[in-house]
Design a protein around this motif. Structure first.
Motif, PDB file in Angstrom:
ATOM      1  N   THR A   1       1.162  -1.562   0.502  1.00  0.00           N
ATOM      2  CA  THR A   1       0.207   0.311   0.272  1.00  0.00           C
ATOM      3  C   THR A   1       1.001   1.056   0.167  1.00  0.00           C
ATOM      4  O   THR A   1       0.808   2.041  -0.448  1.00  0.00           O
TER       5      THR A   1
ATOM      6  N   SER B   1      -2.119   0.001   6.395  1.00  0.00           N
ATOM      7  CA  SER B   1      -2.946  -0.635   4.986  1.00  0.00           C
ATOM      8  C   SER B   1      -4.409   0.077   4.974  1.00  0.00           C
ATOM      9  O   SER B   1      -4.373   0.840   3.924  1.00  0.00           O
ATOM     10  N   LEU B   2      -5.038   0.187   5.530  1.00  0.00           N
ATOM     11  CA  LEU B   2      -6.371   0.356   5.184  1.00  0.00           C
ATOM     12  C   LEU B   2      -6.468   2.060   5.115  1.00  0.00           C
ATOM     13  O   LEU B   2      -6.961   2.347   4.023  1.00  0.00           O
ATOM     14  N   PHE B   3      -5.466   2.602   5.873  1.00  0.00           N
ATOM     15  CA  PHE B   3      -5.497   3.973   5.770  1.00  0.00           C
ATOM     16  C   PHE B   3      -5.511   4.344   4.621  1.00  0.00           C
ATOM     17  O   PHE B   3      -5.880   5.461   3.286  1.00  0.00           O
ATOM     18  N   GLN B   4      -4.104   3.786   3.348  1.00  0.00           N
ATOM     19  CA  GLN B   4      -3.784   4.730   2.458  1.00  0.00           C
ATOM     20  C   GLN B   4      -4.496   3.813   1.444  1.00  0.00           C
ATOM     21  O   GLN B   4      -4.302   4.145   0.751  1.00  0.00           O
ATOM     22  N   ASN B   5      -5.004   2.480   1.753  1.00  0.00           N
ATOM     23  CA  ASN B   5      -5.865   2.319   0.478  1.00  0.00           C
ATOM     24  C   ASN B   5      -6.944   3.407   0.221  1.00  0.00           C
ATOM     25  O   ASN B   5      -7.197   3.266  -0.721  1.00  0.00           O
ATOM     26  N   ALA B   6      -7.226   3.857   1.806  1.00  0.00           N
ATOM     27  CA  ALA B   6      -7.881   5.043   1.023  1.00  0.00           C
ATOM     28  C   ALA B   6      -7.819   6.671   0.828  1.00  0.00           C
ATOM     29  O   ALA B   6      -8.763   6.556  -0.242  1.00  0.00           O
ATOM     30  N   ILE B   7      -6.488   6.700   1.034  1.00  0.00           N
ATOM     31  CA  ILE B   7      -6.198   7.795   0.120  1.00  0.00           C
ATOM     32  C   ILE B   7      -6.013   7.240  -0.765  1.00  0.00           C
ATOM     33  O   ILE B   7      -5.760   8.351  -2.161  1.00  0.00           O
TER      34      ILE B   7
ATOM     35  N   THR C   1      -7.848   4.837  -3.051  1.00  0.00           N
ATOM     36  CA  THR C   1      -9.142   5.415  -3.538  1.00  0.00           C
ATOM     37  C   THR C   1      -9.495   6.734  -3.578  1.00  0.00           C
ATOM     38  O   THR C   1     -10.150   6.500  -4.596  1.00  0.00           O
ATOM     39  N   TYR C   2      -9.962   7.585  -2.880  1.00  0.00           N
ATOM     40  CA  TYR C   2      -9.756   8.993  -3.196  1.00  0.00           C
ATOM     41  C   TYR C   2      -9.129   9.531  -4.140  1.00  0.00           C
ATOM     42  O   TYR C   2      -9.624  10.312  -5.428  1.00  0.00           O
TER      43      TYR C   2
ATOM     44  N   THR D   1     -10.760   8.512  -7.508  1.00  0.00           N
ATOM     45  CA  THR D   1     -12.278   8.965  -8.161  1.00  0.00           C
ATOM     46  C   THR D   1     -11.908  10.907  -8.129  1.00  0.00           C
ATOM     47  O   THR D   1     -12.276  11.158  -9.483  1.00  0.00           O
TER      48      THR D   1
END
Length: 359
Positions: A118, A180-186, A188-189, A192
């Protein structure tokens, strides 16, 4: 009793030598086949002549006057660096997989478990979406930011997981998942807000591909990190064997637990970052290759580490060759091929664990 133990050890060494020779022969065969795969059909005889012509001393034995110049350029300047990059990426991910499974004593661990993937995703996404342009040693911005993102993330997770002077394995894993979840969110943003053209390039890179490695610059950019990472990991192979007994037992036997974990985590991160920086996110190699090799060779890290590197290199060269021909004139991302091979094995591993699997 002592002679029995010595006899068993000599038997193991004999088996190891046999497997190493067989794996080296398989590696050599797959290497030549991978050079043969591609849009232009080049006979094996010409491929071998071109390869031997580049080797000092041996080149005197090759008649290069009849070599096709076009074939020479295709092999020397396009396919050879790509195949070597594939071998380096496969060896890196497989070795890092052995290291992480040894440290965490968890058969599900792989090089991406503590955020290496990530971090690379975030680094590359920033380049694609924000249009950052920095090249280093002939390597483009995406590769530089992926390398830095991967390495910085692993070091950040390690520092964040510290409890006093120690780094508990469970805390390290959970911190890696959270980061990893935090970086995945970025990421994904960023997807978009990106244009269709940028989104296509970013998605293709995230799947994993070796199509951008047809240059010697990529080989020279990652080679030192891969060699250093494998060498350092091998130096600690005995400590990994002892760690398999548990941290308390290892400490009683004189292993400096925290120092070993720190060195091996950085070594694994270095290899993963180097691989990801030129190939994108190629999954399952670091998970399945250590297990396959362990079935063949056994759990002793002194032989498991080098043989896993060989098997990983062979596996990825083969998958990349398939990705180049499976769609005819087009090319499929190699990450899809490794996932198709890896997903069924992962399910098998889960089912086996349910029945009492232990590494």
């Amino acid at each position: 009793m002592k002679s029995d133990a010595k006899s068993i050890h000599l038997k193991h060494v004999s088996h190891w030598k046999l497997y190493v020779i067989l794996l080296l022969l398989a590696f050599g065969a797959i290497f030549v086949v991978a050079l043969n795969l591609g849009y232009a059909t080049i006979p094996f005889r010409d491929i071998l002549a071109i390869l031997f012509d580049k080797v000092p001393l041996v080149s005197n034995l090759v008649d290069s006057s009849n070599l096709n110049v076009t074939y020479d350029v295709i092999i020397s300047q396009i396919r050879l660096p790509r195949v070597i990059c594939g071998a380096l990426v496969g060896a890196s991910l497989a070795t890092a997989g052995v290291v992480y499974q040894g440290i965490f004593r968890n058969p599900m661990a792989d090089p991406y478990v503590i955020g290496a993937s990530t971090g690379a995703s975030l680094g590359s996404a920033l380049v694609f979406v924000l249009g950052m342009g920095v090249a280093l040693f002939g390597v483009n911005s995406v590769q530089v930011f992926a390398f830095v993102g991967s390495l910085v993330t692993v070091l950040f997770v390690y520092t964040l997981s510290k409890v006093g002077s120690k780094v508990p394995v469970t805390t390290l894993l959970l911190t890696g998942i959270a980061v990893s979840l935090f970086q995945n969110a970025i990421v994904t943003y960023l997807k978009t807000i990106s244009s269709d053209q940028v989104l296509h390039g970013l998605t293709y890179w995230l799947i994993g591909s070796l199509s951008s490695t047809e240059s010697w610059d990529n080989v020279f950019a990652v080679l030192p990190f891969v060699v250093l990472g494998i060498f350092v990991s091998y130096l600690y192979s005995r400590d990994l064997n002892i760690l398999a007994l548990g941290e308390d037992q290892a400490q009683h036997l004189g292993v400096e637990i925290e120092k070993v974990k720190k060195v091996l985590l950085i070594s694994g991160a270095l290899m993963t970052a180097a691989a990801v920086s030129i190939s994108g996110l190629i999954g399952f190699v670091g998970l399945i290759i250590p297990h396959l090799t362990r079935v063949l060779i056994g759990p002793d890290h002194r032989i498991l580490l080098p043989t896993s590197a060989l098997v990983g290199a062979s596996f990825l060269m083969l998958c990349d060759g398939i990705s180049r021909v499976i769609m005819g004139s087009g090319e499929a991302p190699v990450g899809i091929i490794t996932a198709v091979a890896g997903a069924p094995f992962f399910i098998y591993l889960l089912r086996r664990k349910r029945k009492g699997y232990s590494s």
